[in-house]
Design an enzyme around this catalytic site. Structure first.
Site, PDB file in Angstrom:
ATOM      1  N   ASP A  19      -1.062  -5.801 -11.815  1.00  0.00           N
ATOM      2  CA  ASP A  19      -1.868  -7.022 -10.873  1.00  0.00           C
ATOM      3  C   ASP A  19      -2.605  -8.182 -12.067  1.00  0.00           C
ATOM      4  O   ASP A  19      -3.542  -7.851 -12.331  1.00  0.00           O
ATOM      5  CB  ASP A  19      -3.143  -6.489 -10.138  1.00  0.00           C
ATOM      6  CG  ASP A  19      -2.401  -5.860  -8.832  1.00  0.00           C
ATOM      7  OD1 ASP A  19      -1.194  -6.122  -8.430  1.00  0.00           O
ATOM      8  OD2 ASP A  19      -2.863  -4.883  -8.321  1.00  0.00           O
ATOM      9  N   LYS A  40       4.008  -1.199 -10.258  1.00  0.00           N
ATOM     10  CA  LYS A  40       3.976  -2.084  -9.092  1.00  0.00           C
ATOM     11  C   LYS A  40       3.915  -3.532  -9.251  1.00  0.00           C
ATOM     12  O   LYS A  40       2.848  -3.749  -9.967  1.00  0.00           O
ATOM     13  CB  LYS A  40       2.714  -1.449  -8.053  1.00  0.00           C
ATOM     14  CG  LYS A  40       2.954  -2.399  -6.836  1.00  0.00           C
ATOM     15  CD  LYS A  40       1.742  -1.600  -5.858  1.00  0.00           C
ATOM     16  CE  LYS A  40       0.349  -2.286  -6.026  1.00  0.00           C
ATOM     17  NZ  LYS A  40       0.375  -3.754  -5.168  1.00  0.00           N
ATOM     18  N   ASP A  67       5.994  -5.020  -4.302  1.00  0.00           N
ATOM     19  CA  ASP A  67       4.817  -4.705  -3.092  1.00  0.00           C
ATOM     20  C   ASP A  67       4.582  -6.178  -2.580  1.00  0.00           C
ATOM     21  O   ASP A  67       3.732  -6.826  -3.096  1.00  0.00           O
ATOM     22  CB  ASP A  67       3.798  -3.824  -3.739  1.00  0.00           C
ATOM     23  CG  ASP A  67       2.747  -4.109  -2.451  1.00  0.00           C
ATOM     24  OD1 ASP A  67       2.941  -4.091  -1.422  1.00  0.00           O
ATOM     25  OD2 ASP A  67       1.329  -4.140  -2.985  1.00  0.00           O
ATOM     26  N   PHE A  70       5.816  -7.747   3.599  1.00  0.00           N
ATOM     27  CA  PHE A  70       6.535  -8.672   4.151  1.00  0.00           C
ATOM     28  C   PHE A  70       5.811  -8.447   5.682  1.00  0.00           C
ATOM     29  O   PHE A  70       5.425  -7.564   6.151  1.00  0.00           O
ATOM     30  CB  PHE A  70       7.917  -8.389   4.434  1.00  0.00           C
ATOM     31  CG  PHE A  70       8.621  -8.684   3.210  1.00  0.00           C
ATOM     32  CD1 PHE A  70       8.503  -9.806   2.131  1.00  0.00           C
ATOM     33  CD2 PHE A  70       9.872  -8.068   2.801  1.00  0.00           C
ATOM     34  CE1 PHE A  70       9.082 -10.062   1.271  1.00  0.00           C
ATOM     35  CE2 PHE A  70      10.581  -8.288   1.509  1.00  0.00           C
ATOM     36  CZ  PHE A  70      10.172  -9.303   0.825  1.00  0.00           C
ATOM     37  N   PRO A  74      11.549 -11.099  13.012  1.00  0.00           N
ATOM     38  CA  PRO A  74      12.471 -10.117  12.701  1.00  0.00           C
ATOM     39  C   PRO A  74      13.585 -10.975  11.686  1.00  0.00           C
ATOM     40  O   PRO A  74      13.962 -10.413  10.644  1.00  0.00           O
ATOM     41  CB  PRO A  74      13.269  -9.790  13.996  1.00  0.00           C
ATOM     42  CG  PRO A  74      12.058  -9.460  14.952  1.00  0.00           C
ATOM     43  CD  PRO A  74      11.212 -10.845  14.449  1.00  0.00           C
ATOM     44  N   ASN A  75      13.923 -12.285  12.114  1.00  0.00           N
ATOM     45  CA  ASN A  75      14.950 -12.953  11.397  1.00  0.00           C
ATOM     46  C   ASN A  75      14.590 -13.172   9.803  1.00  0.00           C
ATOM     47  O   ASN A  75      15.316 -13.202   8.881  1.00  0.00           O
ATOM     48  CB  ASN A  75      15.140 -14.113  12.054  1.00  0.00           C
ATOM     49  CG  ASN A  75      16.546 -14.859  11.418  1.00  0.00           C
ATOM     50  OD1 ASN A  75      17.606 -14.310  11.426  1.00  0.00           O
ATOM     51  ND2 ASN A  75      16.175 -16.101  10.959  1.00  0.00           N
ATOM     52  N   THR A  76      13.170 -13.552   9.814  1.00  0.00           N
ATOM     53  CA  THR A  76      12.536 -13.815   8.320  1.00  0.00           C
ATOM     54  C   THR A  76      12.413 -12.636   7.513  1.00  0.00           C
ATOM     55  O   THR A  76      12.734 -12.582   6.245  1.00  0.00           O
ATOM     56  CB  THR A  76      11.319 -14.761   8.516  1.00  0.00           C
ATOM     57  OG1 THR A  76      11.506 -15.886   9.416  1.00  0.00           O
ATOM     58  CG2 THR A  76      10.877 -15.006   7.266  1.00  0.00           C
ATOM     59  N   ARG A 193      -9.564   6.470  -6.221  1.00  0.00           N
ATOM     60  CA  ARG A 193     -10.639   6.175  -7.305  1.00  0.00           C
ATOM     61  C   ARG A 193     -11.089   7.616  -7.932  1.00  0.00           C
ATOM     62  O   ARG A 193     -11.855   8.492  -7.185  1.00  0.00           O
ATOM     63  CB  ARG A 193     -11.885   5.546  -6.830  1.00  0.00           C
ATOM     64  CG  ARG A 193     -11.543   3.919  -6.370  1.00  0.00           C
ATOM     65  CD  ARG A 193     -11.489   3.234  -7.737  1.00  0.00           C
ATOM     66  NE  ARG A 193     -11.374   1.892  -7.248  1.00  0.00           N
ATOM     67  CZ  ARG A 193     -10.116   1.072  -7.286  1.00  0.00           C
ATOM     68  NH1 ARG A 193      -9.229   1.890  -7.390  1.00  0.00           N
ATOM     69  NH2 ARG A 193     -10.053   0.027  -7.107  1.00  0.00           N
ATOM     70  N   GLN A 202     -12.301  -1.369  -2.382  1.00  0.00           N
ATOM     71  CA  GLN A 202     -11.433  -0.437  -1.826  1.00  0.00           C
ATOM     72  C   GLN A 202     -12.479   0.298  -0.800  1.00  0.00           C
ATOM     73  O   GLN A 202     -13.609   0.426  -1.423  1.00  0.00           O
ATOM     74  CB  GLN A 202     -10.876   0.649  -2.647  1.00  0.00           C
ATOM     75  CG  GLN A 202      -9.788   0.027  -3.595  1.00  0.00           C
ATOM     76  CD  GLN A 202      -8.479  -0.316  -2.751  1.00  0.00           C
ATOM     77  OE1 GLN A 202      -8.503   0.114  -1.462  1.00  0.00           O
ATOM     78  NE2 GLN A 202      -7.385  -0.735  -3.385  1.00  0.00           N
ATOM     79  N   GLY A 222      -4.528   0.612 -10.041  1.00  0.00           N
ATOM     80  CA  GLY A 222      -4.562  -0.607 -10.734  1.00  0.00           C
ATOM     81  C   GLY A 222      -5.783  -0.660 -11.622  1.00  0.00           C
ATOM     82  O   GLY A 222      -5.889  -0.254 -12.719  1.00  0.00           O
ATOM     83  N   ARG A 223      -6.794  -1.294 -11.258  1.00  0.00           N
ATOM     84  CA  ARG A 223      -8.045  -1.516 -12.035  1.00  0.00           C
ATOM     85  C   ARG A 223      -8.703  -0.211 -12.542  1.00  0.00           C
ATOM     86  O   ARG A 223      -9.017  -0.494 -13.782  1.00  0.00           O
ATOM     87  CB  ARG A 223      -9.086  -2.176 -11.315  1.00  0.00           C
ATOM     88  CG  ARG A 223      -8.770  -3.768 -10.922  1.00  0.00           C
ATOM     89  CD  ARG A 223      -9.641  -4.189  -9.852  1.00  0.00           C
ATOM     90  NE  ARG A 223      -9.140  -3.602  -8.511  1.00  0.00           N
ATOM     91  CZ  ARG A 223      -9.556  -4.152  -7.052  1.00  0.00           C
ATOM     92  NH1 ARG A 223     -10.763  -5.076  -7.272  1.00  0.00           N
ATOM     93  NH2 ARG A 223      -9.124  -3.504  -6.253  1.00  0.00           N
TER      94      ARG A 223
HETATM   95  O1  OMP Z   1       0.564  -1.722  -0.773  1.00  0.00           O
HETATM   96  C1  OMP Z   1      -0.281  -1.680  -1.652  1.00  0.00           C
HETATM   97  O2  OMP Z   1       0.039  -1.201  -2.602  1.00  0.00           O
HETATM   98  C2  OMP Z   1      -1.559  -1.418  -1.341  1.00  0.00           C
HETATM   99  C3  OMP Z   1      -1.887  -1.438   0.130  1.00  0.00           C
HETATM  100  C4  OMP Z   1      -3.139  -1.050   0.490  1.00  0.00           C
HETATM  101  O3  OMP Z   1      -3.278  -0.829   1.627  1.00  0.00           O
HETATM  102  N1  OMP Z   1      -4.284  -1.246  -0.243  1.00  0.00           N
HETATM  103  C5  OMP Z   1      -4.033  -1.415  -1.705  1.00  0.00           C
HETATM  104  O4  OMP Z   1      -4.848  -1.539  -2.462  1.00  0.00           O
HETATM  105  N2  OMP Z   1      -2.687  -1.800  -1.928  1.00  0.00           N
HETATM  106  C6  OMP Z   1      -2.307  -2.194  -3.380  1.00  0.00           C
HETATM  107  O5  OMP Z   1      -2.692  -1.268  -4.274  1.00  0.00           O
HETATM  108  C7  OMP Z   1      -3.262  -1.645  -5.605  1.00  0.00           C
HETATM  109  C8  OMP Z   1      -4.896  -0.947  -5.715  1.00  0.00           C
HETATM  110  O6  OMP Z   1      -5.438  -1.592  -6.750  1.00  0.00           O
HETATM  111  P1  OMP Z   1      -6.673  -1.032  -7.295  1.00  0.00           P
HETATM  112  O7  OMP Z   1      -7.615  -1.457  -6.335  1.00  0.00           O
HETATM  113  O8  OMP Z   1      -7.007  -2.150  -8.557  1.00  0.00           O
HETATM  114  O9  OMP Z   1      -6.481   0.359  -7.603  1.00  0.00           O
HETATM  115  C9  OMP Z   1      -3.341  -3.123  -5.444  1.00  0.00           C
HETATM  116  O10 OMP Z   1      -2.266  -3.921  -6.026  1.00  0.00           O
HETATM  117  C10 OMP Z   1      -3.281  -3.411  -3.973  1.00  0.00           C
HETATM  118  O11 OMP Z   1      -2.403  -4.679  -3.448  1.00  0.00           O
END
Ligand code: OMP
Length: 243
Positions: A19, A40, A67, A70, A74-76, A193, A202, A222-223
């Site tokens: 991210d 991701k 990720d 979408f 449906p068509n899109t 976490r 979160q 991520g973080r």
């Molecule tokens: O589809 C995802 O990955 C996703 C779904 C969801 O419900 N919650 C969620 O946090 N994510 C993704 O998971 C990652 C979580 O990142 P951190 O919160 O930094 O660990 C981010 O890239 C979000 O876009």
């Protein structure tokens, strides 16, 4: 994915979220964390720098979770999935709330798109309920009358019944989803976490170890890793905690 495949190494289970807002920053993270095998690419990086990063990840023989979440008619979504098939990624996301017709159309287009370019089809997985939402928001902002666990399960079953490969869910619901959706249904959990990491936005978190114990195939983080003062040490610590 069968239970034996689920018993993989700790570091193969972790998908690290790239991210960041530029390809340069993404490459810097790839260079810093060579032991991460699954990355991701989400909306921030894809919208800011396009699909070039996917080629870079392929060259480095990394697995890719594209990720793009979408959510359309449906068509899109079918058109988007057909186009995404050419990137030859491992996982691709769509929101379950698109409804059955869109999920079916997306799955069919993805399979056809992959066959047209002679590539394996990415696994299409459905977002059940974003991990940044809690039961209060579900009830009062989204006006969903179901209890949160029941709603998440319903969304996962919608994806399963439509023939999707799996779902994205919070670790707090993964045990119930695993029991109801079976061992072949891929369950990917963000909102993970370690005890020592900041929760941020979160709302339905659990530790990596508890999430895997509850039935998660993959953990998206991520973080806690990428924003840590020492990402390499943070990744190693999480792998160690996972055992
Ligand atoms: O589809 C995802 O990955 C996703 C779904 C969801 O419900 N919650 C969620 O946090 N994510 C993704 O998971 C990652 C979580 O990142 P951190 O919160 O930094 O660990 C981010 O890239 C979000 O876009």
């Amino acid at each position: 994915m069968k239970a034996d495949e689920r018993a993989m190494n700790a570091d193969n289970r972790i998908i690290v979220a790239l991210d960041v807002s530029s390809q340069e920053d993404a490459i810097a993270l790839l260079d810093k964390l060579p032991d991460v095998s699954f990355w991701k690419v989400g909306l921030e990086l894809f919208v800011s720098s396009g699909p070039g990063i996917l080629e870079i990840l392929k060259q480095r023989e990394k697995r890719i979770f594209l990720d793009l979440k979408f959510h359309d008619i449906p068509n899109t979504v079918a058109g988007a999935c057909r186009a995404a098939a050419k990137y030859n990624v491992d996982l691709l996301t769509i929101h379950s709330t698109c409804g059955k017709d869109a999920l079916k159309a997306a799955q069919l287009a993805l399979t056809e798109g992959a066959a047209a370019v002679d590539k394996p089809s990415p696994k299409l997985i459905a977002i059940t309920l974003l991990t940044s939402l809690n039961s209060r928001q579900l009830a009062f902002e989204l006006k969903i009358p179901l209890e949160l666990p029941e709603y998440a399960l319903h969304m996962a079953l919608l994806a399963k019944e439509t023939g999707l490969a799996g779902a994205v869910c919070s670790p707090q619901e993964v045990e119930q989803l695993r029991m109801s959706c079976g061992d072949d249904f891929l369950l990917v959990c963000p909102g993970v976490r370690p005890k020592w990491a900041d929760g941020g936005d979160q709302k339905r978190s659990m530790t990596p170890k508890a999430a895997v114990k509850a039935g998660a195939d993959y953990l998206v983080m991520g973080r806690p890793i990428t924003a840590a003062p020492d990402p390499v040490a943070a990744f190693a610590r999480i792998c160690e905690e996972l055992g």
